[in-house]
Write a protein that holds these residues in place. Sequence first.
Motif, short mmCIF file in Angstrom:
data_model
loop_
_atom_site.label_atom_id
_atom_site.label_comp_id
_atom_site.label_asym_id
_atom_site.label_seq_id
_atom_site.Cartn_x
_atom_site.Cartn_y
_atom_site.Cartn_z
N THR A 158 6.42 16.97 -9.56
CA THR A 158 5.24 16.41 -10.21
C THR A 158 4.73 15.25 -9.36
OG1 THR A 158 4.37 15.50 -12.29
CG2 THR A 158 6.61 14.85 -11.69
N GLN A 159 3.43 15.20 -9.18
CA GLN A 159 2.82 14.22 -8.28
C GLN A 159 2.66 12.88 -8.98
OE1 GLN A 159 1.69 14.55 -4.90
NE2 GLN A 159 1.47 12.32 -5.08
N VAL A 160 3.08 11.83 -8.29
CA VAL A 160 2.84 10.46 -8.73
C VAL A 160 2.05 9.76 -7.63
CG1 VAL A 160 3.89 8.23 -9.26
CG2 VAL A 160 4.88 10.33 -10.19
N THR A 161 0.90 9.23 -7.99
CA THR A 161 0.05 8.53 -7.04
C THR A 161 -0.22 7.13 -7.56
OG1 THR A 161 -1.00 10.61 -6.35
CG2 THR A 161 -2.12 8.55 -5.77
N VAL A 162 0.06 6.14 -6.71
CA VAL A 162 -0.16 4.75 -7.10
C VAL A 162 -1.18 4.16 -6.14
CG1 VAL A 162 0.91 2.52 -7.54
CG2 VAL A 162 2.24 4.63 -7.85
N SER A 163 -2.30 3.72 -6.70
CA SER A 163 -3.35 3.14 -5.88
C SER A 163 -3.26 1.62 -5.90
CB SER A 163 -4.72 3.59 -6.38
OG SER A 163 -4.91 3.18 -7.72
N SER A 164 -3.66 1.03 -4.80
CA SER A 164 -3.56 -0.44 -4.69
C SER A 164 -4.80 -1.13 -5.24
CB SER A 164 -3.35 -0.82 -3.23
OG SER A 164 -4.40 -0.34 -2.44
N THR A 185 4.27 6.36 -4.19
CA THR A 185 3.50 7.59 -4.20
C THR A 185 4.30 8.71 -3.55
OG1 THR A 185 1.37 6.47 -4.19
CG2 THR A 185 1.42 8.73 -3.35
N ALA A 186 4.47 9.80 -4.27
CA ALA A 186 5.27 10.93 -3.78
C ALA A 186 5.23 12.05 -4.81
CB ALA A 186 6.71 10.50 -3.55
N VAL A 187 5.77 13.18 -4.41
CA VAL A 187 6.07 14.24 -5.38
C VAL A 187 7.50 13.99 -5.86
CG1 VAL A 187 6.35 16.70 -5.78
CG2 VAL A 187 4.55 15.88 -4.24
N TYR A 188 7.66 13.92 -7.15
CA TYR A 188 8.97 13.63 -7.75
C TYR A 188 9.58 14.94 -8.26
CZ TYR A 188 8.25 8.63 -7.42
OH TYR A 188 8.08 7.35 -6.94
N TYR A 189 10.84 15.13 -7.91
CA TYR A 189 11.55 16.36 -8.26
C TYR A 189 12.75 16.04 -9.13
CZ TYR A 189 8.97 18.50 -4.39
OH TYR A 189 7.98 18.96 -3.56
#
Length: 123
Positions: free
Chosen positions: A117-123, A90-94
């Motif tokens: 661009t935001q990437v969010t990974v939920s468990s 999970t992070a902002v990817y550049y």
Amino acid sequence: QVQLVESGGGTVQSGESLRLSCAASGSIRSIYAMGWFRQAPGKQRELVAHLSFGGSPQYADAVKGRFSTSRDNAKNSLDLFMNNLRPEDTAVYYCHADAQYYNRTYSKRGDHWGQGTQVTVSS
């Protein structure tokens, strides 16, 4: 100048996949390298994947075996394929490009960044 436009971020569950795309445009004379970085809250920006044109891609240890890249010379683009995503991804990817641009009076090489661009990974 060089503009980098990213797309493809979103929210996924652990173990799922995402594809990020980055396209470079503008008065580009040459692109020497492109890559992806990420920045999680409270952490420094870190390298995810880097590709020097004419060389082999390099990946951060944390993503080796899960992430890969695909480059399209004609479109000046670099895609990042992210598989088996984890919450720690999970992070902002550049998107980044080492590129030379030109105008009527000069050309200049430098670092260029996308907006993220935001990437969010939920468990």
